[in-house]
Design an enzyme around this catalytic site. Structure first.
Site, PDB file in Angstrom:
ATOM      1  N   GLU A 119      -7.796  -4.587  -0.166  1.00  0.00           N
ATOM      2  CA  GLU A 119      -8.452  -5.271  -1.271  1.00  0.00           C
ATOM      3  C   GLU A 119      -8.498  -6.787  -1.088  1.00  0.00           C
ATOM      4  O   GLU A 119      -9.428  -7.452  -1.543  1.00  0.00           O
ATOM      5  CB  GLU A 119      -7.755  -4.947  -2.600  1.00  0.00           C
ATOM      6  CG  GLU A 119      -8.104  -3.603  -3.188  1.00  0.00           C
ATOM      7  CD  GLU A 119      -7.202  -2.493  -2.670  1.00  0.00           C
ATOM      8  OE1 GLU A 119      -6.265  -2.829  -1.906  1.00  0.00           O
ATOM      9  OE2 GLU A 119      -7.435  -1.322  -3.021  1.00  0.00           O
ATOM     10  N   HIS A 137       0.849  -1.190   0.000  1.00  0.00           N
ATOM     11  CA  HIS A 137       0.000   0.000   0.000  1.00  0.00           C
ATOM     12  C   HIS A 137       0.882   1.236   0.000  1.00  0.00           C
ATOM     13  O   HIS A 137       1.932   1.266   0.647  1.00  0.00           O
ATOM     14  CB  HIS A 137      -0.923   0.003   1.224  1.00  0.00           C
ATOM     15  CG  HIS A 137      -2.096   0.911   1.061  1.00  0.00           C
ATOM     16  ND1 HIS A 137      -2.017   2.275   1.228  1.00  0.00           N
ATOM     17  CD2 HIS A 137      -3.390   0.655   0.734  1.00  0.00           C
ATOM     18  CE1 HIS A 137      -3.199   2.820   1.007  1.00  0.00           C
ATOM     19  NE2 HIS A 137      -4.047   1.864   0.703  1.00  0.00           N
TER      20      HIS A 137
END
Length: 377
Positions: free
Chosen positions: A310, A257
């Site tokens: 996700e 991320h």
């Protein structure tokens, strides 16, 4: 300028690809903790919200700084010309609502009117996605009297789409929506603020945000995680799958991320929820997660590549039987809260975005020097 100011504000001519690290706004809305692995909405940790407040109250927290406030229930409205492609339908219909409802321009209406417009649009955007999902499955959405039986936004969404709202599905969707309701100045939120800065109406700002998340690099990753897990399950060997995928130069979706240098707190909550809901895919997901994290850390010891939102979002959405192509639209439903809060915050600044660009093309030259230029005689 002091040294501290120089560090905080980069030189005007300093180029940052993707605006990486450039501070474009100051916000009171959300605070992702890069090092501590937590996410706070207006100072409230999302761990305190999931399971205690429904999504519509979290919308109120983000937009109004008030957990007793909430996103309104959708008003009667039937969008025209739905195709069954939910992300495309959502973008088109949200923009069209601005004309249907004769929404005022942000620089010409009060903050109170803007907030009202955003509430109406947010609720209706969930309606559009539910109706489009029903059309994609070849059936009519449930009538208003059925939908009115729902007590929460997640229940009403499922009732409109399927005519029923299983409590497990409601919990899955509500948790997902709360975890992804807001996350700072990402691509879609920045887009919403840029459009809002021009004084455009709320429908234009929200529909532009939907367009920004239609690409797979922002908001669409869960659609790729589910097929990935299915592949691993079919192969029956997570380690071999990871090695072959990396050797082929492909990306393993759901890891790493741009913000967090520790665990993504949203992933932690969604993983816990997937277990609570007894997802059939938790086992293969945990096995792949363990193998993938080890392989990625070995390849990139210089940076942290932890599991991101996700990855377990895909599993939680699968519990509610959300088809992967619908994932971007589900993300949009969650993010209407954050977008609305940012649009209001941007309106109050009264400042138009106008970044600079550094020209790196050819120097001054005659038209005849350009290959292929037609010459009139």
């Amino acid at each position: 300028m002091t040294l501290a100011e120089a560090c905080r504000f980069p030189a005007v001519n300093e180029f940052k690809p993707g605006l990486e690290g450039v501070v474009a706004v100051e916000t009171e809305i959300a605070e992702p903790d890069r090092e501590g692995g937590s996410l706070r909405y207006r100072g409230v940790d999302i761990e305190e919200l999931v399971g205690r407040y429904p999504y519509e109250n979290v919308w109120g927290l983000l937009v109004d700084d008030d957990l007793n406030s909430k996103m309104p229930a959708p008003e009667p409205y039937e969008p025209a010309g739905l195709t069954g492609n939910a992300p495309a339908d959502l973008q088109a219909e949200t923009a069209r609502l601005a004309g249907e409802w004769k929404l005022g321009k942000l620089n010409e209406i009060s903050d109170e009117q803007a907030r009202s417009d955003l509430g109406r649009l947010s609720a209706q955007m969930m309606e559009i996605v539910a109706r489009s999902a029903a059309k994609a499955e070849g059936r009519e959405p449930a009538p208003d009297d059925v939908v009115a039986q729902g007590e929460t936004a997640a229940e009403r969404f499922l009732l409109r789409w399927r005519g029923e709202a299983d409590p497990r599905d409601v919990k899955a969707i509500d948790t997902y929506w709360i975890c992804t309701a807001e996350h700072g100045l990402n691509a879609s939120t920045f887009t919403a603020r840029v459009v809002a800065s021009t004084g455009a109406d709320c429908g234009a700002a929200l529909s532009s945000a939907v367009g920004a998340l239609s690409g797979p690099l922002h908001g669409g990753a869960p659609a790729y995680v589910k097929p990935m897990l299915d592949e691993v399950a079919r192969m029956g060997d997570a380690e071999r799958w990871v090695q072959e995928t990396l050797a082929a130069g492909k990306r393993i979706m759901g890891f790493g991320h741009r913000i967090y240098r520790a665990e993504d707190p949203r992933s932690r909550i969604l993983k816990r929820t997937a277990k609570e809901l007894d997802s059939s895919q938790v086992g293969v997901a945990e096995e792949l997660e363990m193998v993938a994290l080890a392989a990625l850390q070995e390849r990139h010891p210089e940076r942290v590549l932890a599991t991101n939102v996700e990855y377990y979002s895909a599993i939680v959405l699968d519990v509610a039987e959300i088809p992967p192509p619908l994932a971007p639209a589900m993300f949009a439903c969650s993010r209407v809260a954050g977008w609305s809060a940012h649009i209001l915050e941007q309106k109050r600044t009264g400042r138009l975005f106008r970044p600079s660009a550094r020209y790196v093309g050819p120097g001054e030259r005659p038209a005849s020097a350009v290959d292929g230029a037609p010459v009139r005689t």
